[in-house]
Motif scaffolding. Sequence first.
Motif, PDB file in Angstrom:
ATOM      1  N   ALA A 191       0.520  -0.915   0.139  1.00  0.00           N
ATOM      2  CA  ALA A 191      -0.177  -0.090  -0.112  1.00  0.00           C
ATOM      3  C   ALA A 191       1.199   1.122  -0.225  1.00  0.00           C
ATOM      4  O   ALA A 191       0.536   2.278  -0.342  1.00  0.00           O
ATOM      5  N   GLY A 192       1.682   1.472   1.093  1.00  0.00           N
ATOM      6  CA  GLY A 192       2.631   2.314   0.508  1.00  0.00           C
ATOM      7  C   GLY A 192       3.196   2.711  -0.662  1.00  0.00           C
ATOM      8  O   GLY A 192       3.733   3.540  -0.715  1.00  0.00           O
ATOM      9  N   LEU A 193       4.079   1.737  -1.368  1.00  0.00           N
ATOM     10  CA  LEU A 193       4.456   1.314  -2.779  1.00  0.00           C
ATOM     11  C   LEU A 193       3.617   2.528  -3.875  1.00  0.00           C
ATOM     12  O   LEU A 193       4.115   2.974  -4.252  1.00  0.00           O
ATOM     13  N   TYR A 194       2.573   1.758  -4.011  1.00  0.00           N
ATOM     14  CA  TYR A 194       1.536   2.231  -4.379  1.00  0.00           C
ATOM     15  C   TYR A 194       0.552   3.816  -4.395  1.00  0.00           C
ATOM     16  O   TYR A 194       0.510   4.748  -4.973  1.00  0.00           O
ATOM     17  N   GLN A 195       1.206   4.213  -2.956  1.00  0.00           N
ATOM     18  CA  GLN A 195       0.625   5.906  -2.391  1.00  0.00           C
ATOM     19  C   GLN A 195       1.390   6.255  -3.595  1.00  0.00           C
ATOM     20  O   GLN A 195       1.400   7.508  -3.293  1.00  0.00           O
ATOM     21  N   ALA A 196       2.897   5.916  -2.857  1.00  0.00           N
ATOM     22  CA  ALA A 196       4.550   6.441  -3.410  1.00  0.00           C
ATOM     23  C   ALA A 196       4.342   6.578  -5.473  1.00  0.00           C
ATOM     24  O   ALA A 196       4.872   8.092  -5.531  1.00  0.00           O
ATOM     25  N   LEU A 197       4.229   6.021  -5.582  1.00  0.00           N
ATOM     26  CA  LEU A 197       3.979   5.621  -7.119  1.00  0.00           C
ATOM     27  C   LEU A 197       3.060   6.378  -7.892  1.00  0.00           C
ATOM     28  O   LEU A 197       3.046   7.334  -8.757  1.00  0.00           O
ATOM     29  N   VAL A 198       1.364   6.282  -7.433  1.00  0.00           N
ATOM     30  CA  VAL A 198       0.761   7.614  -7.914  1.00  0.00           C
ATOM     31  C   VAL A 198       1.162   8.786  -7.325  1.00  0.00           C
ATOM     32  O   VAL A 198       0.758   9.934  -8.531  1.00  0.00           O
ATOM     33  N   GLY A 199       1.200   8.698  -6.028  1.00  0.00           N
ATOM     34  CA  GLY A 199       1.469  10.546  -6.685  1.00  0.00           C
ATOM     35  C   GLY A 199       2.241  10.811  -6.429  1.00  0.00           C
ATOM     36  O   GLY A 199       2.935  11.875  -7.455  1.00  0.00           O
ATOM     37  N   PHE A 200       3.950  10.506  -7.772  1.00  0.00           N
ATOM     38  CA  PHE A 200       4.972  10.722  -7.833  1.00  0.00           C
ATOM     39  C   PHE A 200       4.204  10.934  -9.680  1.00  0.00           C
ATOM     40  O   PHE A 200       4.603  12.112 -10.000  1.00  0.00           O
ATOM     41  N   ILE A 201       3.460   9.846 -10.164  1.00  0.00           N
ATOM     42  CA  ILE A 201       3.034  10.031 -11.426  1.00  0.00           C
ATOM     43  C   ILE A 201       1.687  12.097 -11.008  1.00  0.00           C
ATOM     44  O   ILE A 201       1.880  12.263 -12.604  1.00  0.00           O
ATOM     45  N   LEU A 202       1.615  11.972 -10.135  1.00  0.00           N
ATOM     46  CA  LEU A 202      -0.090  12.827 -10.124  1.00  0.00           C
ATOM     47  C   LEU A 202       0.870  14.184 -10.712  1.00  0.00           C
ATOM     48  O   LEU A 202       0.980  15.569 -10.516  1.00  0.00           O
ATOM     49  N   VAL A 203       2.077  13.889  -9.520  1.00  0.00           N
ATOM     50  CA  VAL A 203       3.191  15.572  -9.867  1.00  0.00           C
ATOM     51  C   VAL A 203       3.783  15.426 -11.276  1.00  0.00           C
ATOM     52  O   VAL A 203       3.252  16.909 -11.223  1.00  0.00           O
ATOM     53  N   ILE A 204       3.627  14.644 -11.205  1.00  0.00           N
ATOM     54  CA  ILE A 204       4.514  14.481 -13.221  1.00  0.00           C
ATOM     55  C   ILE A 204       3.731  14.994 -13.422  1.00  0.00           C
ATOM     56  O   ILE A 204       4.098  16.114 -14.751  1.00  0.00           O
ATOM     57  N   LEU A 205       2.687  14.623 -13.454  1.00  0.00           N
ATOM     58  CA  LEU A 205       1.810  15.285 -14.390  1.00  0.00           C
ATOM     59  C   LEU A 205       1.119  16.061 -14.510  1.00  0.00           C
ATOM     60  O   LEU A 205       1.281  16.755 -15.689  1.00  0.00           O
ATOM     61  N   SER A 206       0.659  17.021 -13.268  1.00  0.00           N
ATOM     62  CA  SER A 206       0.214  17.828 -12.862  1.00  0.00           C
ATOM     63  C   SER A 206       1.175  19.183 -13.120  1.00  0.00           C
ATOM     64  O   SER A 206       0.969  19.813 -14.290  1.00  0.00           O
ATOM     65  N   ASN A 207       2.898  18.686 -12.684  1.00  0.00           N
ATOM     66  CA  ASN A 207       3.931  19.862 -13.402  1.00  0.00           C
ATOM     67  C   ASN A 207       3.826  19.891 -14.812  1.00  0.00           C
ATOM     68  O   ASN A 207       4.037  21.278 -15.717  1.00  0.00           O
TER      69      ASN A 207
END
Length: 310
Positions: free
Chosen positions: A281-297
């Motif tokens: 779950a922690g890895l899932y949260q980190a990966l989704v967060g990373f992808i969202l930051v890259i896309l948003s940026n």
Amino acid sequence: MLRKKRFAVFRKIVKYRALFLMTLPAVLYLLINNYLPMFGVIIAFKDINFTKGILGSDWIGLKNFEYLFKTKDAFIITRNTLLYNLTFIVLNTSLAIALAIFLNDIKNRFISRTYQSLILLPHLISIIIVGYLVLALLDVKSGFMNKTLLPLLGMGEVSWYMETGPWPYILTIVNMWKGAGYACVIYLAAIIGIDQEYYEAATLDGANRWQQIRHITLPMIVPVITILTLLMIGRIFYSDFGLFYQVPLNSGPLMPVTNTIDTYVYRALINLGDYGMSSAAGLYQALVGFILVILSNSIVRKVNKDNALF
């Protein structure tokens, strides 16, 4: 060519050695606290047996992720985590900007700093204390709401910790009360840094206060708003564990509206001792967060680039 680049880098290191030495403690902290623990990601793909050790435990691939997403609560915890965080981002940002603008308009320095301290104070209070403050308001037997406010309004007592309806609003209010002050200070610093000549010129042109805020203040602090929003988007799959666990006092009947990914993983770890699923779950949260930051940026950069063309 490569040797020249290396020599240039070496010269910069020597020239700015004092600055590099100053950053060394922070770099070491970052490595020890953020990068070395990344070795533990392997736990998400293993059936952990501490007698065998982490490396010796059986490799089970994505089974921990399957367990996380096949559970009947998967939709509820994902929905709660996303909707709460989206609400917090919008409301906290709006409230923090509004507070910063109001504080900037207070000319008396003593009063302004007093208000700043009062607004920032909730951010410094432990979430456990906040939980007991909420309990003092909502306790069935002696809470302020049931014993004072509701009787004045001619309403009966409410079992707050048994009713799910009010809690999305309660958690949102508590989060705004506790979190908006910190962001407000950052926005206030950005507003104070705006050159006053812009406002003087706008005043001479006949602009009222609202027009000055709309055409000067808000556009000038857009970079700060963007950075803070991107940081919050990066943690959109994380929730404030204390807010969703301590404030509702881990009440079972409130699970449908207070259970998020973080609290679910914690309960699974405590009740089942499932380290693999918790790590997944922690890895899932980190990966989704990373992808969202890259896309948003990327989206923000594209929008800014398109606007620059005009």
